[in-house]
Enzyme design. Structure first.
Site, PDB file in Angstrom:
ATOM      1  CD  GLU A 193      -2.750   1.018   2.380  1.00 13.54           C
ATOM      2  OE1 GLU A 193      -3.519   1.938   2.659  1.00 13.54           O
ATOM      3  OE2 GLU A 193      -2.740   0.123   3.112  1.00 13.54           O
TER       4      GLU A 193
ATOM      5  NE  ARG B 118       4.513  -8.225  10.821  1.00 13.79           N
ATOM      6  CZ  ARG B 118       3.615  -7.223  10.603  1.00 13.79           C
ATOM      7  NH1 ARG B 118       2.461  -7.305  11.170  1.00 13.79           N
ATOM      8  NH2 ARG B 118       3.978  -6.271  10.109  1.00 13.79           N
TER       9      ARG B 118
ATOM     10  CE  LYS C  77       2.949   1.686   7.010  1.00 11.48           C
ATOM     11  NZ  LYS C  77       1.965   1.460   5.811  1.00 11.48           N
TER      12      LYS C  77
END
Length: 557
Positions: A35, A266, A276
């Site tokens: 994204e 992950r 983030k």
């Protein structure tokens, strides 16, 4: 189709090989779908290497696709930074660059099909009412009072939403699945919401935008993705992914075979935060100099730090993929970088904490050169010339007046070899009124120069680095330590309290003369001190700034 032998087996490769053997897919097609709302970090690098690597190893293709469904957070700046980062890692998507926003017309048409089939409806509850009525992990949700709207009524409202007749929050489009499902993702998830926001790619063409969970499966299907590989937090989303595509296939919107979603753990690194939200706090709070601060775990910062793309490839291959979350020690990543940098970095000398060495019996006006290999394991790289004169710079720690046992460098009466040069004997040192060492004095042995006949007759235990004081160049050198002083920042308190106050040290040093002309992003091994890169942001012509990428061996405790 030619399939190369996979380098390392894992459960994803096993799934792919089984699908190929069964004839489910004719050609593997993966995707990396960021994204564009921020800069890529180390976790993204693992995904990039995995998706592009699988496509390469099985003779397939990998798409680069921007999942740009949230116009309020996405910017063209991030699109360009992501493209540059993936290229820097060494991957090429050829003609397969896509944007979710390019599929908005198809997504809208498919939504109308779902409404007409009774598989979606317009809900006019407030966002808070939707949240409350969704239920919890232990309590089922409640049907919306608008759930039984006729397809005709929902279709009319949806088209009016598209026409911009309603304010944000007035209506949403929801899938009609099962509000009592134990999986919250199947409790009539929202497919579309109203957003009167300009989009970086489509401008003001749309005022309703699809949710990521609706858009992503459609993108995969339209592009013919075979294996949609994502991290474990999307595992609970897989039932909706499959529900949506199965229904769209039945309605004739997409074709079979459908993509398969496969999840893997992950990347979790010690001494690092990849959230983030936390990275934004570091930047906006001034704890780092920006997204490209060499201490940050972004690919933008990694490039500036001097990390090699090949080091990321080696790291991704070494840690592999797994189904269970685990924390990888940052030292593993550094070791992979070190292995790569050792191969590609020419050797140079830098003196970081300079102390003057005066060779009393060397003629004051004399000047000569010593030869040093550019890489000790690569003779074809040749040798370079090091100026030599009566006064040299050495590291301050290479002299001690009263050394401990086992100290083989300079102290009164001891002999050492000046690397690539002569053997010298220490005579003592000059001091100021406070006892600080100002200069070390020594005598040299003219027949001891490295590489000359008879030089091997001098047997010494110490070998120290040096630079000619007359020709050495000043340069700014930055040493980096880990940004956080504990393995799991924030585990026991505010993560900002775990910042390492010694994560950056900057000072003026001396380097070989030719390094004054070093270009941005050139890498070197400064013998004894580690691997360094010329900072691409702060260096100026004739005044390079050197960032230490990693030490010669693991030194952080």
């Amino acid at each position: 189709m030619t399939v190369s032998k996979p380098p390392v087996s894992n459960f994803i490769r096993s799934e792919i090989e089984a699908d190929l053997a069964a004839g489910r897919y004719a050609r593997i097609r993966t995707r990396f779908p960021p994204e564009p709302n921020g800069y890529l970090h180390f976790g993204h690098a693992k995904s990039i290497c995995l998706n592009f690597g699988l496509a390469r190893d099985y003779g397939g293709v990998c798409h680069l696709r921007f999942d740009d469904t949230n116009p309020e957070k996405e910017e063209q700046e991030y699109v360009e930074a992501i493209i540059e980062a993936v290229r820097w890692l060494g991957f090429d998507w050829g003609p397969h660059l896509y944007y979710a926003s390019n599929y908005f017309p198809q997504m809208y048409a498919f939504a109308e099909k779902l409404i007409e089939a009774g598989l979606a409806y317009i809900d006019s509850q407030s966002p808070e009412e939707i949240r409350i009525n969704r239920g919890t992990l232990t309590e089922p949700g409640k049907n919306s009072p608008y759930r039984e709207r006729t397809p005709q009524e929902s279709l009319e409202l949806f088209r009016r939403m598209r026409a911009g007749e309603f304010p944000e929050g007035a209506h949403v489009l929801r899938a009609k699945i099962d509000m009592a499902s134990p999986n919250l993702n199947l409790r009539d998830p929202v497919l579309y919401r109203i957003k009167h926001a300009r989009h970086h790619n489509t401008g003001d063409a749309w005022c309703i935008y699809p949710m990521y969970t609706y858009a992503h499966p459609i993108e995969d299907a339209l592009e013919g993705i075979t294996h949609s590989i994502c991290t474990l937090e999307f595992e609970d989303q897989r039932p909706f992914y499959d529900w949506l595509l199965e229904n769209l296939a039945d309605l004739g919107c997409v074709t079979r075979p459908l993509p398969r979603q496969i999840e893997f753990a992950r990347l979790n690194l010690s001494h690092v935060v990849l959230s983030k939200r936390k990275l934004i706090q570091l930047v906006e709070g001034g704890h780092v100099s920006g997204w490209d601060d060499p201490r940050m775990p972004t690919l933008l910062a990694a490039r500036r730090r001097g990390y090699a793309p090949e080091g990321f490839h080696r790291f991704a291959e070494m840690i592999g993929v797994a189904k269970a979350d685990a924390v990888i020690d940052y030292g593993v990543f550094e070791a992979c970088q070190r292995d790569v940098l050792n191969e590609i970095s020419p050797r140079r000398i830098a003196v970081l904490d300079p102390l003057r060495l005066i060779i009393d019996n060397y003629p004051e006006a004399a000047h000569e050169e010593c030869l040093a290999p550019n890489h000790p394991q690569k003779p074809d790289w040749g040798k370079r010339r090091l100026p030599f004169s009566r006064e040299l710079w050495i590291e301050r720690e290479d002299y001690q007046e009263n050394p401990p046992a086992g100290y083989f460098r300079l102290f009164p009466g001891n002999r050492v070899r000046l690397r690539y040069g002569y053997v010298i004997e220490c005579l003592g040192a000059e001091k100021d009124e406070k006892g600080r060492i100002l200069a070390v004095h020594a005598r040299y042995f003219p027949d001891s120069k490295s590489g000359t006949p008879g030089a091997d007759a001098y047997k010494v235990k110490g070998n120290i680095h040096w630079l000619c004081a007359r020709s050495a160049q000043r340069a700014t050198v930055r040493l980096f330590d880990r940004l956080f002083s504990v393995p799991n920042p924030g585990a026991e308190r505010d993560f900002l309290l775990d910042l390492n106050p010694q994560s950056l040290t900057s000072f003026s040093a001396f380097v070989e003369p030719e390094l004054a002309a070093a270009q941005a992003e050139q890498r070197f091994q400064f013998e004894r001190h580690g691997y360094f890169v010329v900072d691409a942001k702060d260096s100026t012509p004739g005044a390079p700034v050197f960032n230490r990428t990693v030490t010669l061996k693991e030194s952080w405790k």
